[in-house]
Design an enzyme around this catalytic site. Structure first.
Site, PDB file in Angstrom:
ATOM      1  CB  CYS A 140      -1.975  -0.040   0.575  1.00 24.86           C
ATOM      2  SG  CYS A 140      -0.652   1.167   1.130  1.00 24.86           S
ATOM      3  CB  CYS A 143      -2.763   3.084   1.901  1.00 21.05           C
ATOM      4  SG  CYS A 143      -1.370   3.030   0.786  1.00 21.05           S
ATOM      5  CG  ASP A 144      -6.319   1.695   2.654  1.00 22.74           C
ATOM      6  OD1 ASP A 144      -6.414   3.193   2.694  1.00 22.74           O
ATOM      7  OD2 ASP A 144      -6.491   1.165   1.660  1.00 22.74           O
TER       8      ASP A 144
END
Ligand SMILES: Cc1cc2nc3c(=O)[nH]c(=O)nc-3n(C[C@H](O)[C@H](O)[C@H](O)COP(=O)(O)OP(=O)(O)OC[C@H]3O[C@@H](n4cnc5c(N)ncnc54)[C@H](O)[C@@H]3O)c2cc1C
Length: 315
Positions: A140, A143-144
């Site tokens: 992701c 997300c990261d």
């Protein structure tokens, strides 16, 4: 011997952000929800360390901690949280029937499906090792990606999502190397052109991941193989992003619910309603676009409100 049939007003399947948010709303609306956690209590976020983009946590929070808090909030209002896996369903009648662990039968007026989706990985032992260590493998970018600011990363994939994620990473990272298995993208022309025209994205066609390398704790590089010449090369990288798709956990519903080509449940636009009255969907099980905890929570709220209105309409 199978247990006695239980009758439930509102059954929630799944214990990720969507399921727990639905549970908070449903329990506060006196719907006496029962929530089955499935084999991954807490959902996908339990596999990540830092969640920094969920509103309300200015210092960030770990995924497992956040899910414990969501569970406590749902229990505080009376949600009956249970262990168990929904193994089959029958949505052919007015009362919806579900079976837990191939044994217990439950009849429900409303069902909220929050079964999420699972990211696909390559399955290489080295990839799984650093994924489990939380040491630089991610599925992701949104997300990261932030954790790899000004660093060099590798992304694997060739579809629209892979192009979108590579482009997202290119705005944060100093260099993004994209490994594409064939000699062309699977992505639409417009998405492919976007990465082709981004100066800090290098695309390596006919290339597959050979090994994710690291120091035993974190990723330090990636070995890749040219599948035409069999030549193995290595590039430094601190992050290894896998963007080869997701599999929604919707197999058990396919006989009754409308699913799209990849298995995502189709909801009526702007609502959580499915093609079956009294069956609602929330979170990643119906979302191949955003796939975030906050959007899952938002649709969990929608599902509980839609279910509450449906119950009111029955009275
Ligand atoms: C490594 C990683 C890091 C991430 N980081 C972030 C981040 O920083 N910020 C962010 O916003 N998002 C992040 N995400 C995305 C986020 O985790 C998901 O968007 C979100 O968890 C989706 O929530 P959900 O409730 O729809 O489903 P999930 O979290 O996938 O939960 C699904 C639940 O359904 C249960 N289930 C499935 N099938 C059944 C069944 N048959 N019977 C009973 N239960 C069942 C499972 O046990 C699980 O509890 C990350 C994802 C990953 C993988």
């Amino acid at each position: 011997m199978s247990e006695k049939i239980e009758f439930v007003k509102c059954l929630i399947i799944g214990s990720g952000p969507a399921g727990y948010t639905a549970a908070i709303y449903a329990s506060r609306a006196n719907m006496s929800p029962v929530l089955y956690q499935g084999t991954q209590p807490g959902g996908q976020l339990t596999t990540t360390n830092d969640v920094e983009n969920f509103p309300g946590y200015p210092d960030g929070i770990t995924g497992p901690e956040m899910m414990i808090e969501l569970q406590s909030q749902a229990k505080r209002f009376g949600t009956d949280v249970r262990d168990g896996w929904v193994t089959s369903v029958d949505f052919s009648g007015k009362i919806h029937k579900l079976w837990i662990n191939n044994n217990k039968e439950i009849h429900c007026e409303t069902v909220i499906i929050s079964t999420g989706a699972s990211a696909k990985y390559l399955g290489l032992p080295s990839e799984q090792k650093y994924l489990e260590l939380g040491g630089g493998v991610s599925a992701c970018a949104v997300c990261d990606g932030f954790f790899y600011k000004n660093q060099e990363v590798v992304i694997v994939g060739a579809g629209d999502s892979a192009c979108e994620e590579a482009h997202y990473l290119s705005k944060l990272c100093s260099k993004v190397t994209m490994l594409v298995r064939r000699d062309v993208f699977r992505a639409s022309k417009i998405m492919a052109n976007r990465v082709i025209n981004t100066s800090n994205i290098e695309i390596l066609f006919n290339t597959e991941t050979h090994e994710v390398i690291g120091d035993g704790q974190v990723v330090t590089g990636v070995k890749f193989i040219n599948n035409l010449t069999n030549k193995i090369s290595e590039i430094p990288a601190t992050g290894f992003f896998v963007a080869i798709g997701h599999k929604p956990n919707t197999e058990i519903f396919k006989e009754f619910l409308d699913l799209d080509d990849t298995g995502y449940i189709i909801n009526k636009p702007g609502t959580s309603k499915t093609n079956i009255d009294g069956v609602f969907v929330s979170g990643d099980a119906a979302d191949h676009v955003y796939r975030q905890a906050v959007t899952a929570a938002g649709t969990g709220c929608m599902a509980a409100l839609d279910a509450e209105r449906y119950l009111a309409s029955l009275e």
